[in-house]
Design an enzyme around this catalytic site. Sequence first.
Site, mmCIF file in Angstrom:
data_model
loop_
_atom_site.group_PDB
_atom_site.id
_atom_site.type_symbol
_atom_site.label_atom_id
_atom_site.label_comp_id
_atom_site.label_asym_id
_atom_site.label_seq_id
_atom_site.Cartn_x
_atom_site.Cartn_y
_atom_site.Cartn_z
ATOM 1 N N GLU A 1 2.878 1.411 -0.429
ATOM 2 C CA GLU A 1 2.944 0.343 -1.423
ATOM 3 C C GLU A 1 4.104 0.603 -2.387
ATOM 4 O O GLU A 1 4.389 1.742 -2.760
ATOM 5 C CB GLU A 1 1.615 0.296 -2.199
ATOM 6 C CG GLU A 1 1.592 -0.703 -3.337
ATOM 7 C CD GLU A 1 0.374 -0.556 -4.227
ATOM 8 O OE1 GLU A 1 0.084 -1.474 -5.003
ATOM 9 O OE2 GLU A 1 -0.287 0.517 -4.152
ATOM 10 N N CYS B 1 -3.259 -0.711 -1.877
ATOM 11 C CA CYS B 1 -3.799 0.000 -3.044
ATOM 12 C C CYS B 1 -5.285 0.301 -2.842
ATOM 13 O O CYS B 1 -5.673 0.911 -1.866
ATOM 14 C CB CYS B 1 -3.542 -0.812 -4.303
ATOM 15 S SG CYS B 1 -3.873 0.081 -5.849
ATOM 16 N N LYS C 1 -1.698 -9.112 -1.442
ATOM 17 C CA LYS C 1 -2.893 -8.404 -1.917
ATOM 18 C C LYS C 1 -3.879 -9.374 -2.559
ATOM 19 O O LYS C 1 -3.499 -10.202 -3.386
ATOM 20 C CB LYS C 1 -2.472 -7.322 -2.918
ATOM 21 C CG LYS C 1 -3.611 -6.458 -3.413
ATOM 22 C CD LYS C 1 -3.092 -5.414 -4.392
ATOM 23 C CE LYS C 1 -4.228 -4.548 -4.912
ATOM 24 N NZ LYS C 1 -3.747 -3.559 -5.911
#
Length: 334
Positions: free
Chosen positions: A11, A124, A70
Amino acid sequence: RHEPDLIVWPEAAFPGYFNREYDAVRFQELAQWLQIPILIGGLYLDENLGGYNSAFFLDEEGILRDRYDKQYLVPFGEYVPMKAIFGWLEPVAYALGVSDFHAGNFHTVFSMPSAGPKFSALICFEDVFPKLAQTFVKNDAEFLVVMTNDAWFGDTAAAAQHLQASVFRAVENGVPVVRAANTGISAFIDRRGNVFDRVQNLKGKDTFVEGYRTNDIRVGGGPTPYREGGWLFPYIVVTLFVIFFIFEDSRRSTARKRTIQRKLKSRKKSTKIRPVKRKAKKRAKKIGRGAVPHSHGEHSHAAIHGGGAGGSGRKKKRKVKKVWSNPMLVLLIS
């Protein structure tokens, strides 16, 4: 080892908007030069909606094939929640570096070239949400890639705890998990949850180290009990607990009512004689203290003048002594 079929970067590996920065061309050229697809984390800017925290999939020709945005953003880290209440914090949050991203809406499944296996990306802390991973696998993802930036954990045990979340997702869905982490633990996890390889230095340290790792993963495992409905188990347990609690509370309430009813019945039977005894005791106390009853005048006369009565003279004599000990009755007799 042989050349990999996919290169995974973590990420925020690209520190900017991938669709706007010129440096993104370097990654496209790298994929074209290596002839290997690349999955890389970066930002995506939409002119109308704003920014997204995304994963970009480049094929072996360097062409952007697909993108995943995301879906679960970090509150007060990637956006300010409930702006109607906390909107006044936005200037302070932005000054401290808090982003204002938008959440994605699509469960993207990437397809490898040449009919290779399909996979999805979790960005994440999205690997802590079982439902999201389950949805990807239901959409035909054969393995999962976790792209994370664990720098905010520091050099603590939190990075290892985050790794355990990926282990659970692998076991639940029966698919391998590949982790690529900034400062965190980059590792390979098989479908049974075994961490069989990881990036580490010569001292065995696996956080805040540089390196890479190449390994094979086995895809094509069958469905797991969790995927076939095992995820309902916690809800079933909670439902059974609530039913048991209601039943037990009802049973105890019924038992208490029966106990109270039995006590009331026993009291009714015993109070048929008790009022007479209580009245007799009260009357004896009044006479013993020398009080003159308002009714039953004959008893008061006997108490005062019964000193010479026969038969029960001893009892009357005792009452006379108690009467004469009271100065009010002495005054009345005189």
